[in-house]
Design a protein around this motif. Structure first.
Motif, PDB file in Angstrom:
ATOM      1  N   ALA A 131       0.832  -1.212   0.000  1.00 31.82           N
ATOM      2  CA  ALA A 131       0.000   0.000   0.000  1.00 31.82           C
ATOM      3  C   ALA A 131       0.863   1.257   0.000  1.00 31.82           C
ATOM      4  N   PHE A 133       4.140   1.494  -1.096  1.00 28.14           N
ATOM      5  CA  PHE A 133       5.180   1.631  -2.112  1.00 28.14           C
ATOM      6  C   PHE A 133       4.768   1.208  -3.521  1.00 28.14           C
ATOM      7  N   GLU A 134       3.541   0.723  -3.700  1.00 30.03           N
ATOM      8  CA  GLU A 134       3.058   0.466  -5.064  1.00 30.03           C
ATOM      9  C   GLU A 134       1.679   1.080  -5.308  1.00 30.03           C
ATOM     10  N   MET A 135       0.784   0.923  -4.335  1.00 29.49           N
ATOM     11  CA  MET A 135      -0.590   1.395  -4.565  1.00 29.49           C
ATOM     12  C   MET A 135      -0.707   2.913  -4.797  1.00 29.49           C
ATOM     13  N   PRO A 136       0.212   3.742  -4.292  1.00 25.37           N
ATOM     14  CA  PRO A 136       0.058   5.176  -4.563  1.00 25.37           C
ATOM     15  C   PRO A 136       0.206   5.567  -6.036  1.00 25.37           C
ATOM     16  N   TYR A 137       0.558   4.625  -6.899  1.00 28.25           N
ATOM     17  CA  TYR A 137       0.924   5.003  -8.261  1.00 28.25           C
ATOM     18  C   TYR A 137      -0.133   4.674  -9.319  1.00 28.25           C
ATOM     19  N   VAL A 139      -2.040   2.041  -9.602  1.00 29.85           N
ATOM     20  CA  VAL A 139      -2.128   0.654 -10.045  1.00 29.85           C
ATOM     21  C   VAL A 139      -3.574   0.193  -9.908  1.00 29.85           C
TER      22      VAL A 139
END
Lengths: 385, 145
Positions: A131, A133-137, A139
């Motif tokens: 959440a 380190f990937e979800m902010p982008y 995805v």
């Protein structure tokens, strides 16, 4: 052979999928488990009270599935590491049976992936590593994350976008022969490349289906199966492996190779005492079109950079020397979300000689499962008899 | 923070929440710095924030400010609409000058394969979402070293 374990001592004695796969809004997640479980128990020639082990993913979980079936298990496995979990369940069942922990382990899968009936909500945690380190982008599920490594893979291996499309083309040649497949119309490379763009370089036809369905397996010792089972051919579990690396695709050590594909398959080959040239039939979990290319290279079926040409030249297609994803795969047959069970089911059918698109003379089949977005993997090498 | 803003830049984008071990990363981002960790035993940098070194296992880890320079390692151009994001959106993994890689968005660039060759030099920026600042990257233009 003295001192070595006979690796035909544990077998798959029963296997079945739900009566239908596809769009099944009239069946709940739990019912998809229990229907396929009942079919697999019947296929094995057993009754529910002979089952003493239950394995499935954490939701709905082995306790719920066992209770719904009226089984009181004394061996449980709730390993839940993505769509390959069912291959791990088989591997763990083999060990449990050898250890005397269980006579028959029932491995079940059921997922209302499309209709979402009795299915858990998608997690909404905001402080997990994923959440943060990937979800902010931006995805939006696997089509926008599992696919990220592909441009680097193509760039460094020399495989091409057209060859990526050929994976989808080859699998339609198989699904065209399978009446249960959701998509059965053959397509060409231009159709695949020209389909609606989902996340460049992936068009819709390079992405898996989203369906409802289930499947189950009964795993037992050969001794038990021969004493209590049917006359159907047994399927030996000759070798197995499992491995995991990263829970986040962005943290892959090297995006041009999937290390757990190599690690899990090496273990399976070693245990089975066979090599790539001994494999007659191959299933590689194809959530997206690039995954079989990684699998072919990372397991050593072809050299680095050779997978695209291998598929494009028809070697994995009907009549080819290494038939792959012969049910049509996740791209064209069915993909409930955790596809691994369906890959195992097709290997079992091919080894028993009862597949819709039956390949002649399949003695040894390999199943490679993927979990998450290049997160985990498991390999099963299965043999006829 | 919860009321929808008319014409706001990105009111609905996902806002991550820190845990104790990641708080320094998010605090630095809010101050306009990309801080990551290095192991003081084996000297190797790593990402994402953890309390021990994933290389050698040492608990002797220290924060430092990264240069903010990176190169484009791999990406997709997503046509799937995500709350608050433009369509298409470039979802990428970038390789920091210091070595570790992270997921991010590439911004201020034409979202086409032609404008996004692999290994494109990039520089970090910070995108404000409420009280949280999220690191994103943009191409370094010719004069900007």
């Amino acid at each position: 052979m003295s001192g070595q374990r006979n690796n035909r001592d544990v077998v798959i004695m029963g296997a079945a999928e739900t009566d239908e796969v596809g769009k099944l809004p009239h069946l709940s997640t739990l019912e998809l488990h229990t229907q396929s479980a009942r079919r697999a128990i019947a296929d094995a020639g057993l009754t529910k009270d002979q089952i003493d082990g239950l394995a499935t993913v954490s939701t709905p979980g082995p306790v719920q599935v066992a209770h719904a079936l009226g089984i009181t298990p004394t061996y449980l496995d709730g390993t839940s590491v993505g769509g390959t979990s069912f291959l791990l369940h088989v591997r763990h069942a083999v060990a449990a049976i050898r250890a005397g922990y269980a006579d028959v382990v029932l491995v079940t899968h059921g997922e209302s992936g499309r209709s979402r009936v009795g299915a858990p909500p998608y997690p909404r945690q905001s402080d997990s590593p994923l959440a943060q380190f990937e979800m902010p982008y931006g995805v939006m599920g696997p089509p926008t994350t599992f696919t990220v490594p592909t441009l680097r893979f193509l760039h460094e291996t020399g495989n091409t976008l057209e060859q990526l499309a050929e994976v989808a083309v080859a699998q339609r040649r198989w699904s065209a022969r399978n009446p249960r497949a959701m998509f059965r119309e053959e397509v060409g490379v231009d159709d695949v490349l020209g389909a609606r763009m989902v996340a460049y370089p992936f068009t819709l036809l390079m992405c898996c289906l989203v369906t409802d369905g289930g499947g189950a397996l009964a795993v037992a010792s050969r001794e038990f199966a021969e004493a209590h089972g049917t006359d159907k051919p047994l399927v030996s579990v000759l070798g197995t492996g499992e491995a995991a690396t990263t829970p986040m695709v962005s943290q892959m050590e090297d995006m041009t190779t999937c290390r757990q594909f190599t690690l899990s398959s090496q273990r399976a080959f070693k245990e089975a005492g066979v090599g790539t040239t001994d494999i007659d039939h191959l299933m590689i979990y194809d959530a997206f079109a690039h995954v079989p290319l990684y699998g072919l290279e990372d397991m050593g079926f072809v050299g680095r950079g050779e997978s695209g040409a291998f598929v494009a030249e028809g070697h994995t297609s009907p009549g080819g020397r290494l038939p792959m994803n012969t049910n049509g795969g996740g791209l064209s047959y069915t993909h409930t979300g955790m596809y691994g069970m369906f890959a195992i089911q097709e290997s079992v059918r091919q080894l028993r000689g009862e597949a819709a698109a039956q390949v002649d003379g399949v003695e040894t089949s390999l199943v490679l499962g993927n979990g998450g977005m290049f997160m985990s993997a498991a390999t099963l090498i299965l043999g006829r008899g | 923070m919860t009321s929808p803003q008319s014409g706001g830049s990105a009111p609905d984008k996902f806002v991550p929440k820190a845990t104790p071990e990641t708080q320094p990363y998010w605090d630095a981002a809010a101050a306009g710095r990309l801080d990551i960790q290095r192991c003081t035993a084996c000297e190797r940098p790593f990402f994402y924030p953890r309390t021990s070194c994933p290389h050698c296992g040492s608990e002797k880890v220290a924060w430092f400010t990264a240069s903010g320079r990176a190169t484009l390692y791999s990406y997709v151009i997503s046509e799937r609409p995500a709350p608050g994001f433009p369509t298409p959106t470039v979802i990428a993994t970038v390789e920091l000058e210091e070595g570790p890689r992270m997921m991010t968005n590439i911004v201020d660039v034409d979202p086409t394969p032609e404008a996004l060759p692999l290994d494109l030099p990039l520089q970090v920026r910070f995108e404000q979402r409420g009280e949280v600042a999220v690191p994103v990257f943009a191409p370094i233009d010719g004069g900007d070293r």
